[in-house]
Design a protein around this motif. Structure first.
Motif, mmCIF file in Angstrom:
data_model
loop_
_atom_site.group_PDB
_atom_site.id
_atom_site.type_symbol
_atom_site.label_atom_id
_atom_site.label_comp_id
_atom_site.label_asym_id
_atom_site.label_seq_id
_atom_site.Cartn_x
_atom_site.Cartn_y
_atom_site.Cartn_z
ATOM 1 N N LYS A 92 0.836 -1.209 0.000
ATOM 2 C CA LYS A 92 0.000 0.000 0.000
ATOM 3 C C LYS A 92 0.869 1.256 0.000
ATOM 4 C CE LYS A 92 -4.138 -1.959 2.099
ATOM 5 N NZ LYS A 92 -5.029 -1.983 3.254
ATOM 6 N N GLU A 93 1.926 1.272 0.799
ATOM 7 C CA GLU A 93 2.848 2.426 0.826
ATOM 8 C C GLU A 93 3.519 2.621 -0.536
ATOM 9 O OE1 GLU A 93 5.612 1.915 4.042
ATOM 10 O OE2 GLU A 93 4.030 1.968 5.557
ATOM 11 N N GLU A 118 2.338 1.682 -3.442
ATOM 12 C CA GLU A 118 1.371 2.163 -4.434
ATOM 13 C C GLU A 118 1.074 3.660 -4.249
ATOM 14 O OE1 GLU A 118 -1.847 -0.666 -4.235
ATOM 15 O OE2 GLU A 118 -0.850 -1.964 -5.702
ATOM 16 N N LYS A 119 1.093 4.134 -3.005
ATOM 17 C CA LYS A 119 0.935 5.577 -2.766
ATOM 18 C C LYS A 119 2.125 6.337 -3.385
ATOM 19 C CE LYS A 119 -1.698 5.401 1.537
ATOM 20 N NZ LYS A 119 -1.649 5.678 2.981
#
Length: 188
Positions: free
Chosen positions: A177-178, A180-181
């Motif tokens: 998730k990090e 992809e951010k």
């Protein structure tokens, strides 16, 4: 990066120069008038600010200039004989010829500044373009590296699922998730 200047612009400047400035050498005026009458020679004239000893270069000055009235550089030689320059132009009308004109206020004269090739300015533009391309290339490389890292994380997540390792799975999902951010922020 050569700057293209039309023969009409060159003709207009030379006419303006002859109309508004008195030359140190009257023979230089005759040379400029000869160039004006011969369109094919005028097309091969390039205005510049640097003497290029390996190329044909004509230097002409007005009375209110500190520079010599006339100089002609050719074949690594220099002469102040206008007839030599005229002979070279007549013998080789298709040869490229550099011209430097000295007169009071030339550094602020828009007619003249539009004609000259300014190597420093060209170098600055080339450098700015290189910087822009360099940033774009760095961005593409960074995106590719992050995409590869994303694929690796997804593969590791699949392995953690296969091994039923819940803690490793949760840790890798947070990392994904990090990542992809980070990828989204670069894409903007």
């Amino acid at each position: 990066m050569k700057k293209w200047v039309s023969a009409v612009e060159k003709r207009n400047f030379i006419k303006w120069f002859l109309d508004n400035h008195r030359l140190k050498r009257n023979e230089a005026r005759m040379l400029l008038e000869f160039i004006l009458k011969n369109h094919h020679i005028l097309e091969n004239i390039r205005f510049t600010e640097q003497i290029k000893p390996n190329e044909k270069t004509i230097v002409i000055s007005s009375l209110n200039s500190d520079e010599p009235g006339f100089e002609f550089y050719y074949n690594k030689r220099k002469t102040d004989d206008v007839s030599t320059a005229l002979g070279e132009l007549m013998a080789n009308p298709s040869a490229k010829v550099n011209m430097i004109v000295y007169f009071y206020g030339k550094s602020m004269n828009h007619r003249y500044l539009q004609l000259i090739e300014i190597p420093a300015l060209d170098n600055i533009k080339r450098h700015e373009k290189h910087q822009k391309y360099s940033k774009e290339v760095d961005l593409v490389i960074e995106k590719a590296m992050l995409e590869k890292e994303r694929q690796t994380l997804r593969h590791r997540i699949d392995l953690a699922l296969d091994e039923l390792n819940e803690s490793l799975f949760k840790k890798l999902v947070v990392e994904l998730k990090e990542l992809e951010k980070k990828i989204e922020s670069i894409a903007e």
